[in-house]
Design a protein around this motif. Structure first.
Motif: not given
Length: 221
Positions: A135-140
């Motif tokens: 998960v990074h900057n709301e990307k999963e």
């Protein structure tokens, strides 16, 4: 090494083979599965086995950039239990990556001849895999890697590495045994004996990942 493979079975065959009750969302067979694509995997959620899609190319939960996945399509089983990228996954995030053949390229002089490799007497099988959630900057992302080993006698003539194919009676143990010390998982893999394999030559048409039809698996003389 494992960089391409196939999965041509229908959904019912897969569900029956791996003892899965739930349907597979958006299942599509493929003649030429490549890194970076979504691949069918089986995990155990603590209650039951489930089949779904993971992106091929492991992006560890701690990674800053998802592009690392393109460098992590395979993991060496001999050292995975010691590596930060794989150690915790060996303990608790093991999966089955479903296939019915894989491709490998045999060097012949200045060229490489692609071969389709199958398990003798067994249509469907599973690679031993590891998975993780990123998960990074709301990307999963949910991603995976295939564990490899030194080639057996059959594969040495083609390539010095090969994917770990789990015998049918080891598949459930791989995914359902819960959290285990990484060293024990490593020892488990050491007990896995390579399946009997067969191989035949296919056209270099398979070299391009965009090519995904029956011509990929057509035998050549």
């Amino acid at each position: 090494m494992c960089g391409r493979y196939t999965l041509l079975a229908d959904e019912i065959e897969i569900l029956n083979e791996f003892g899965i009750e739930r349907e597979i969302d958006s299942y599509q067979p493929s003649y030429n599965i490549a890194p970076g694509q979504d691949v069918l995997a089986v995990i155990h959620d603590g209650k039951e086995k489930r089949a779904g899609y993971l992106r091929w190319g492991l992006v560890p939960s701690w990674a800053e950039d998802e592009k690392i996945g393109y460098k992590m399509i395979n993991a060496r089983s001999e050292t995975a239990h010691q590596k930060p990228s794989f150690k915790n996954l060996m303990a608790r995030k093991r999966c089955l990556i479903v296939a019915d053949s894989f491709y490998e390229w045999r060097r012949e002089g200045k060229t490489k001849q692609p071969k389709r490799i199958q398990v003798a007497g067994r249509k469907l099988f599973a690679f031993a895999g590891l998975w993780d959630k990123w998960v990074h900057n709301e990307k999963e992302l949910f991603t995976c890697t295939i564990l490899t080993r030194e080639a057996n006698d059959f594969m040495q003539d083609i390539h010095h590495r090969m994917p770990i194919i789990l015998p049918r009676d080891k598949e459930d143990e791989w995914v359902t045994s819960g959290k285990m010390p990484p060293d024990e998982v490593h020892q488990f893999l050491q007990t896995v004996q390579p399946e009997e394999l067969t191989a035949y030559d296919v056209d270099t048409y398979v070299n391009a990942a965009k090519n995904n039809d029956a011509a990929c698996i057509k035998p050549i003389a």
